[in-house]
Write an enzyme that holds these catalytic residues in place. Structure first.
Site, PDB file in Angstrom:
ATOM      1  NE  ARG A 162      -1.813  -8.422  -9.038  1.00 18.23           N
ATOM      2  CZ  ARG A 162      -2.022  -8.846 -10.263  1.00 18.23           C
ATOM      3  NH1 ARG A 162      -1.113  -8.689 -11.181  1.00 18.23           N
ATOM      4  NH2 ARG A 162      -3.155  -9.443 -10.589  1.00 18.23           N
ATOM      5  CB  CYS A 204      -0.862  -0.030   1.261  1.00 20.77           C
ATOM      6  SG  CYS A 204      -1.789   1.474   1.503  1.00 20.77           S
TER       7      CYS A 204
HETATM    8  P1  IMP Z   1      -0.422  -6.818   4.564  1.00 20.71           P
HETATM    9  O1  IMP Z   1      -0.911  -7.909   5.455  1.00 20.71           O
HETATM   10  O2  IMP Z   1       0.433  -5.826   5.292  1.00 20.71           O
HETATM   11  O3  IMP Z   1       0.247  -7.350   3.363  1.00 20.71           O
HETATM   12  O4  IMP Z   1      -1.669  -5.972   4.112  1.00 20.71           O
HETATM   13  C1  IMP Z   1      -2.791  -6.520   3.444  1.00 20.71           C
HETATM   14  C2  IMP Z   1      -3.819  -5.432   3.237  1.00 20.71           C
HETATM   15  O5  IMP Z   1      -3.318  -4.369   2.404  1.00 20.71           O
HETATM   16  C3  IMP Z   1      -5.075  -5.825   2.534  1.00 20.71           C
HETATM   17  O6  IMP Z   1      -5.931  -6.609   3.290  1.00 20.71           O
HETATM   18  C4  IMP Z   1      -5.665  -4.470   2.142  1.00 20.71           C
HETATM   19  O7  IMP Z   1      -6.396  -3.876   3.182  1.00 20.71           O
HETATM   20  C5  IMP Z   1      -4.436  -3.647   1.901  1.00 20.71           C
HETATM   21  N1  IMP Z   1      -4.252  -3.388   0.458  1.00 20.71           N
HETATM   22  C6  IMP Z   1      -4.290  -4.275  -0.542  1.00 20.71           C
HETATM   23  N2  IMP Z   1      -4.100  -3.677  -1.743  1.00 20.71           N
HETATM   24  C7  IMP Z   1      -3.949  -2.375  -1.497  1.00 20.71           C
HETATM   25  C8  IMP Z   1      -3.729  -1.225  -2.343  1.00 20.71           C
HETATM   26  O8  IMP Z   1      -3.587  -1.306  -3.567  1.00 20.71           O
HETATM   27  N3  IMP Z   1      -3.654  -0.022  -1.710  1.00 20.71           N
HETATM   28  C9  IMP Z   1      -3.784   0.087  -0.352  1.00 20.71           C
HETATM   29  N4  IMP Z   1      -3.966  -0.958   0.462  1.00 20.71           N
HETATM   30  C10 IMP Z   1      -4.051  -2.177  -0.086  1.00 20.71           C
END
Ligand code: IMP
Length: 483
Positions: A390, A308
């Site tokens: 991604r 993000c």
């Molecule tokens: P991680 O566990 O830190 O990898 O975060 C996962 C979360 O990132 C997802 O569940 C979404 O809420 C968020 N996310 C996914 N795609 C995007 C994006 O393109 N922009 C902003 N947030 C995102």
């Protein structure tokens, strides 16, 4: 001030959890069951992110089999999403929902061929092909050596000599009956004699390896699926509900919005009884707004995710521990909170839960696994095995959602890209990761002096000062996390 000073502008690395006098003989006795949404509870408080590099059919099955939950992403056609939902639903933990059946007038030769191709040990037999009316069972042992032109009906065990069970049979009851009749297979039929499923001894044994599985009242795996808030979202909702999704997620970048209000109102008018999760929000008012709208769980996180770029590109965001706390105060215990994004280490899952979340959504932490969609590739520079991960608004995710005829037009007409593509190390199956997280959470429960995560969650959210050490100095952070 409505929010404790303690939680302002902070995130996971600013905190440690304070130990309390232990009660458990073994950490393995700690129970981790948490409320996921108003009507769904799960035995492992982990939720797979609705991203096209995280949760598809295989990840959803693995998560549900191992006590977690997840949402199949929507970066595909409506039909494909619905198909994946239906496929998960068919994979019951101990009942085969759509067992193979052949007509009783099929030649033995053909039945032999099907058994070989499908690698099954036998077949249900129906009165006529497609009728679904159970006529008997044909197991491999019943096959004649020759006489291949004869019909299945001559060799099957006929219906009047079969023991069957009714829909809704419990695992224990099915097992008891099968031991009693010394059979490997127990067909499930309805009051009209129609085939509704099949229990096999093999599946019963297998399901014992999944003591935490997330299942519905018929023993089928729970499945969540995602829709947006505009365009064809109601069509998508209808298709995934038809495919028997247990919970629908309306997922948009800015959940505290009029777009969300309209979407929830349309959804609730048409599907008042479907469990509905809404997100994302990052403030008390946003969480309260979603709870007031009737969401059955609120998903929280503005900008913490690894793919993000929202905070960088727009300047908008709320540090995740603050966001969780705000949401907790906003919903005031009415519905559970899913903390979404930013988790790097298992200990942060416990911190999210202790400050107000009920469950935690993971993206990058489980993206490098066999079960996530996508292929393993080799990074040419490091020679390491990697998988793609991604943000869902990253340009290549946006393009994948559409056809590639006019890529520049597509990118121009879609919202600003606040997501980026990354490579994640390939780590094998997700199952050992879930096991490791479970064990670490059980240790946290043990360290904090309780027997269940839900109890220590209740205590910690009510008096965070007793359960957290906050505002760690740089030296304390170094001592804690610098390895
Ligand atoms: P991680 O566990 O830190 O990898 O975060 C996962 C979360 O990132 C997802 O569940 C979404 O809420 C968020 N996310 C996914 N795609 C995007 C994006 O393109 N922009 C902003 N947030 C995102």
């Amino acid at each position: 001030m409505w929010m404790e000073e303690f939680f302002k502008s902070v995130t996971f690395e600013d905190f440690l959890i304070r130990p309390h006098h232990g009660m458990l003989d073994s950490r393995k006795d700690a129970n981790l069951t948490m409320q996921f949404s108003r009507r769904i509870s799960i035995k492992t408080p982990i939720v797979g992110a609705n991203m096209d590099t995280v949760t598809g059919e295989n990840m959803m099955k693995a998560l549900s089999l191992n006590g977690c939950f997840g949402f199949i992403h929507r970066n595909c056609s409506i039909e494909k999403e619905a198909r994946q939902v239906a496929a998960v639903k068919r994979q019951q933990s101990f009942i085969v929902a759509n067992p193979l059946a052949v007509g009783k007038n099929m030649p033995i030769k053909e039945a032999k061929r099907i058994v070989k191709i499908e690698k099954v040990s036998g077949l249900l037999v129906e009165e006529s092909p497609g009728s679904g009316i159970l006529a008997g069972i044909l197991s491999r042992r019943d096959f004649p050596r020759d006489n291949d032109e004869k019909l299945v009906s001559e060799f099957m065990t006929p219906f009047d000599r079969l023991v069957t069970a009714k829909e809704g049979v419990s695992l224990e009851e099915a097992e008891r009956v099968m031991y009693e009749i010394r059979k490997e297979k127990l067909p499930i039929i309805d009051e009209n004699g129609k085939i509704r499923g099949l229990v096999t001894m093999k599946d019963l044994e297998k399901s014992k390896h999944f003591p935490y599985s997330s299942i519905d009242s018929r023993g089928r795996l729970l499945v969540g699926a995602t829709i947006g808030a505009t365009g064809d979202f109601m069509e998508r909702a209808a298709a995934i509900i038809e495919a028997e999704a247990d919970c629908v997620l309306i997922d948009i970048a800015h959940g505290d919005s009029e777009v969300m209000r309209k979407a929830v109102e349309s959804f609730k008018a048409k599907f008042p009884n479907t469990e509905l999760v809404c997100g994302n929000v990052g403030t008390r008012d946003g969480a309260r707004f979603l709870a007031d709208l009737g969401a059955d769980a609120v998903k929280v996180g503005i900008g913490p995710g690894h793919g993000c770029r929202t905070r960088i590109e727009t300047g908008v965001g709320v540090p995740q521990m603050q966001a969780i706390r705000e949401a907790y105060l906003g919903v005031d215990g009415r519905v559970p909170i899913i903390a979404d994004g930013g988790i790097e280490d298992d200990g942060e899952i416990a911190k999210a839960i202790f400050c107000g979340a009920d469950t935690v959504m993971l993206g990058s932490m489980i993206a490098g696994t066999d079960e996530s969609p996508g292929v393993i590739s080799i990074n040419p520079a490091t020679k390491k095995q990697v998988k793609k991960y991604r943000g869902m608004t990253s340009p290549d995710a946006v393009l994948d959602r559409n056809d590639w005829e006019n890529p520049s037009e597509i990118l121009e007409s879609s919202p600003a890209q606040e997501g980026q593509p990354l490579e994640i190390d390939y780590v094998g199956s997700v199952v050992p990761i879930i096991k490791r997280i479970r064990e670490h959470l059980q240790s946290t429960v043990s360290y904090t002096g309780q027997r269940t995560l839900s109890l220590v969650h209740k205590l910690a959210v009510a008096s965070p000062y007793d359960y957290f050490i906050n505002k760690l100095t740089e030296a304390a952070q170094k001592e804690s996390f610098d390895r």
